[in-house]
Scaffold this active site. Structure first.
Site, PDB file in Angstrom:
ATOM      1  N   PHE A 299      -0.524 -13.854   5.121  1.00 35.77           N
ATOM      2  CA  PHE A 299       0.416 -12.752   4.964  1.00 35.77           C
ATOM      3  C   PHE A 299       1.456 -13.199   3.950  1.00 35.77           C
ATOM      4  O   PHE A 299       2.123 -14.218   4.137  1.00 35.77           O
ATOM      5  CB  PHE A 299       1.073 -12.374   6.300  1.00 35.77           C
ATOM      6  CG  PHE A 299       1.784 -11.055   6.217  1.00 35.77           C
ATOM      7  CD1 PHE A 299       1.116  -9.875   6.524  1.00 35.77           C
ATOM      8  CD2 PHE A 299       3.106 -10.986   5.803  1.00 35.77           C
ATOM      9  CE1 PHE A 299       1.766  -8.640   6.414  1.00 35.77           C
ATOM     10  CE2 PHE A 299       3.757  -9.753   5.700  1.00 35.77           C
ATOM     11  CZ  PHE A 299       3.086  -8.581   6.003  1.00 35.77           C
TER      12      PHE A 299
ATOM     13  N   ASP B   3       6.678  -6.860   1.481  1.00 36.57           N
ATOM     14  CA  ASP B   3       7.694  -7.044   2.529  1.00 36.57           C
ATOM     15  C   ASP B   3       7.120  -7.523   3.854  1.00 36.57           C
ATOM     16  O   ASP B   3       5.920  -7.438   4.099  1.00 36.57           O
ATOM     17  CB  ASP B   3       8.397  -5.710   2.809  1.00 36.57           C
ATOM     18  CG  ASP B   3       7.514  -4.764   3.626  1.00 36.57           C
ATOM     19  OD1 ASP B   3       6.350  -4.548   3.239  1.00 36.57           O
ATOM     20  OD2 ASP B   3       7.981  -4.281   4.681  1.00 36.57           O
TER      21      ASP B   3
ATOM     22  N   ASP C 201      -5.985  -5.271   0.216  1.00 35.92           N
ATOM     23  CA  ASP C 201      -6.332  -6.048   1.393  1.00 35.92           C
ATOM     24  C   ASP C 201      -7.660  -5.474   1.922  1.00 35.92           C
ATOM     25  O   ASP C 201      -8.725  -5.848   1.431  1.00 35.92           O
ATOM     26  CB  ASP C 201      -5.147  -5.868   2.372  1.00 35.92           C
ATOM     27  CG  ASP C 201      -5.169  -6.791   3.556  1.00 35.92           C
ATOM     28  OD1 ASP C 201      -6.195  -7.450   3.771  1.00 35.92           O
ATOM     29  OD2 ASP C 201      -4.173  -6.838   4.298  1.00 35.92           O
TER      30      ASP C 201
ATOM     31  N   LYS D 110       5.930   1.287  -1.291  1.00 35.92           N
ATOM     32  CA  LYS D 110       7.017   0.774  -2.102  1.00 35.92           C
ATOM     33  C   LYS D 110       6.633  -0.521  -2.817  1.00 35.92           C
ATOM     34  O   LYS D 110       7.286  -0.939  -3.761  1.00 35.92           O
ATOM     35  CB  LYS D 110       8.232   0.470  -1.203  1.00 35.92           C
ATOM     36  CG  LYS D 110       8.743   1.617  -0.399  1.00 35.92           C
ATOM     37  CD  LYS D 110       9.884   1.098   0.544  1.00 35.92           C
ATOM     38  CE  LYS D 110      10.298   2.154   1.526  1.00 35.92           C
ATOM     39  NZ  LYS D 110      11.222   1.637   2.545  1.00 35.92           N
TER      40      LYS D 110
ATOM     41  N   ARG E   8      11.327  -8.013  -0.344  1.00 31.82           N
ATOM     42  CA  ARG E   8      10.734  -7.328  -1.503  1.00 31.82           C
ATOM     43  C   ARG E   8      11.366  -7.796  -2.814  1.00 31.82           C
ATOM     44  O   ARG E   8      10.753  -7.760  -3.868  1.00 31.82           O
ATOM     45  CB  ARG E   8      10.928  -5.811  -1.391  1.00 31.82           C
ATOM     46  CG  ARG E   8      10.132  -5.154  -0.281  1.00 31.82           C
ATOM     47  CD  ARG E   8      10.138  -3.651  -0.488  1.00 31.82           C
ATOM     48  NE  ARG E   8       9.772  -2.901   0.695  1.00 31.82           N
ATOM     49  CZ  ARG E   8       8.535  -2.585   1.047  1.00 31.82           C
ATOM     50  NH1 ARG E   8       7.527  -2.986   0.305  1.00 31.82           N
ATOM     51  NH2 ARG E   8       8.286  -1.879   2.128  1.00 31.82           N
TER      52      ARG E   8
ATOM     53  N   GLU F 215      -1.081  -1.307  -7.981  1.00 32.30           N
ATOM     54  CA  GLU F 215      -0.888  -1.764  -6.601  1.00 32.30           C
ATOM     55  C   GLU F 215      -0.433  -3.219  -6.592  1.00 32.30           C
ATOM     56  O   GLU F 215      -0.852  -4.014  -7.439  1.00 32.30           O
ATOM     57  CB  GLU F 215      -2.206  -1.649  -5.822  1.00 32.30           C
ATOM     58  CG  GLU F 215      -2.337  -0.382  -5.007  1.00 32.30           C
ATOM     59  CD  GLU F 215      -1.406  -0.317  -3.784  1.00 32.30           C
ATOM     60  OE1 GLU F 215      -0.388  -1.042  -3.759  1.00 32.30           O
ATOM     61  OE2 GLU F 215      -1.696   0.455  -2.876  1.00 32.30           O
ATOM     62  N   ASP F 216       0.396  -3.549  -5.633  1.00 32.19           N
ATOM     63  CA  ASP F 216       0.803  -4.946  -5.489  1.00 32.19           C
ATOM     64  C   ASP F 216      -0.305  -5.774  -4.853  1.00 32.19           C
ATOM     65  O   ASP F 216      -0.545  -6.907  -5.244  1.00 32.19           O
ATOM     66  CB  ASP F 216       2.098  -5.047  -4.654  1.00 32.19           C
ATOM     67  CG  ASP F 216       2.021  -4.279  -3.345  1.00 32.19           C
ATOM     68  OD1 ASP F 216       1.196  -3.355  -3.247  1.00 32.19           O
ATOM     69  OD2 ASP F 216       2.782  -4.595  -2.418  1.00 32.19           O
TER      70      ASP F 216
HETATM   71  C1  PRP Z   1       0.393  -2.438   1.107  1.00 33.43           C
HETATM   72  C2  PRP Z   1       0.014  -2.407  -0.363  1.00 33.43           C
HETATM   73  C3  PRP Z   1      -1.132  -1.445  -0.385  1.00 33.43           C
HETATM   74  C4  PRP Z   1      -1.767  -1.619   0.969  1.00 33.43           C
HETATM   75  C5  PRP Z   1      -2.982  -2.470   0.830  1.00 33.43           C
HETATM   76  O1  PRP Z   1       1.287  -1.401   1.351  1.00 33.43           O
HETATM   77  O2  PRP Z   1       1.051  -2.007  -1.185  1.00 33.43           O
HETATM   78  O3  PRP Z   1      -0.692  -0.115  -0.587  1.00 33.43           O
HETATM   79  O4  PRP Z   1      -0.835  -2.267   1.813  1.00 33.43           O
HETATM   80  O5  PRP Z   1      -3.617  -2.629   2.046  1.00 33.43           O
HETATM   81  P1  PRP Z   1      -5.102  -2.170   2.283  1.00 33.43           P
HETATM   82  O6  PRP Z   1      -5.944  -2.672   1.153  1.00 33.43           O
HETATM   83  O7  PRP Z   1      -5.466  -2.884   3.583  1.00 33.43           O
HETATM   84  O8  PRP Z   1      -5.145  -0.703   2.441  1.00 33.43           O
HETATM   85  P2  PRP Z   1       2.085  -1.218   2.731  1.00 33.43           P
HETATM   86  O9  PRP Z   1       1.295  -0.311   3.617  1.00 33.43           O
HETATM   87  O10 PRP Z   1       2.430  -2.571   3.269  1.00 33.43           O
HETATM   88  O11 PRP Z   1       3.374  -0.412   2.296  1.00 33.43           O
HETATM   89  P3  PRP Z   1       4.552  -0.845   1.280  1.00 33.43           P
HETATM   90  O12 PRP Z   1       3.934  -0.934  -0.088  1.00 33.43           O
HETATM   91  O13 PRP Z   1       5.558   0.258   1.377  1.00 33.43           O
HETATM   92  O14 PRP Z   1       5.099  -2.168   1.751  1.00 33.43           O
END
Ligand code: PRP
Length: 175
Positions: free
Chosen positions: A151, A158, A102, A42, A164, A98-99
């Site tokens: 974080f 979120d 990581d 999301k 969010r 992507e937001d």
């Molecule tokens: C976050 C973000 C990416 C992912 C990045 O999503 O939106 O999709 O983590 O992390 P990574 O590089 O370690 O794979 P999240 O799983 O928190 O879900 P959300 O977007 O629904 O909050």
């Protein structure tokens, strides 16, 4: 955990989103069919929506959802597809939005997934990049900000589904 200091102001984010949109618009100015903005639910919804408002080329929206994080602050490292593409992306130009990147595990998984559908091009646009945490390398074509390993929440991101809706990005702090 509680909301801590502001890391990126709403104004700084909007300014950078406009700049990214300008670059995207230039790069895709000559495409024959609308650019598919593929948001990863999301977290990327705020970013993708704002980006789409500043982009001047025709766009289509599509969404995928994966699960990799629990309700806490650490990644489980396991990526699962919860919602697949609904558009036919074969032969189309796709920009994955992507937001945050990581570890890179989510994006690498999704990149491979979308590539299997043979898009004409696939690029990645990310607002926040945590280079320090990278486990799998990902090719970022458009990047908003490099950020330190805190974080962060807000502007789509979120903690336990909260924050969010904030227009700025904040650091999350222990109580
Ligand atoms: C976050 C973000 C990416 C992912 C990045 O999503 O939106 O999709 O983590 O992390 P990574 O590089 O370690 O794979 P999240 O799983 O928190 O879900 P959300 O977007 O629904 O909050």
């Amino acid at each position: 955990m509680k909301l801590g200091r502001e890391l990126l102001s709403a104004q700084a984010i909007q300014q950078r989103v406009r700049e990214l949109a300008e670059q995207v618009s230039k790069d895709y100015a000559r495409i024959a069919r609308p650019l598919i903005l593929l948001s990863v639910l999301k977290g990327s919804v705020c970013f993708a929506t704002d980006l789409s408002r500043y982009v001047t080329v025709p766009v289509n929206f599509d969404y995928v959802a994966v699960s990799s994080y629990g309700s806490g602050t650490e990644s489980s490292g396991v990526v699962q597809l919860l919602k697949d593409l609904t558009m036919e992306v074969t032969g189309r130009d796709v920009l994955m939005v992507e937001d945050i990147i990581d570890t890179g595990l989510t994006t690498s998984f999704l990149f491979e997934h979308v590539q299997r559908h043979r898009p004409s091009s696939l690029k990645l646009c990310v607002l926040l990049n945590k280079e320090e945490r990278r486990v799998k390398p990902v090719p970022i074509s458009y990047k908003g900000f490099d950020i330190p390993n805190h974080f962060v929440v807000g502007y789509g991101l979120d903690y336990d589904e909260l924050y969010r809706n904030l227009s700025a990005v904040h650091v999350l702090e222990p109580d």
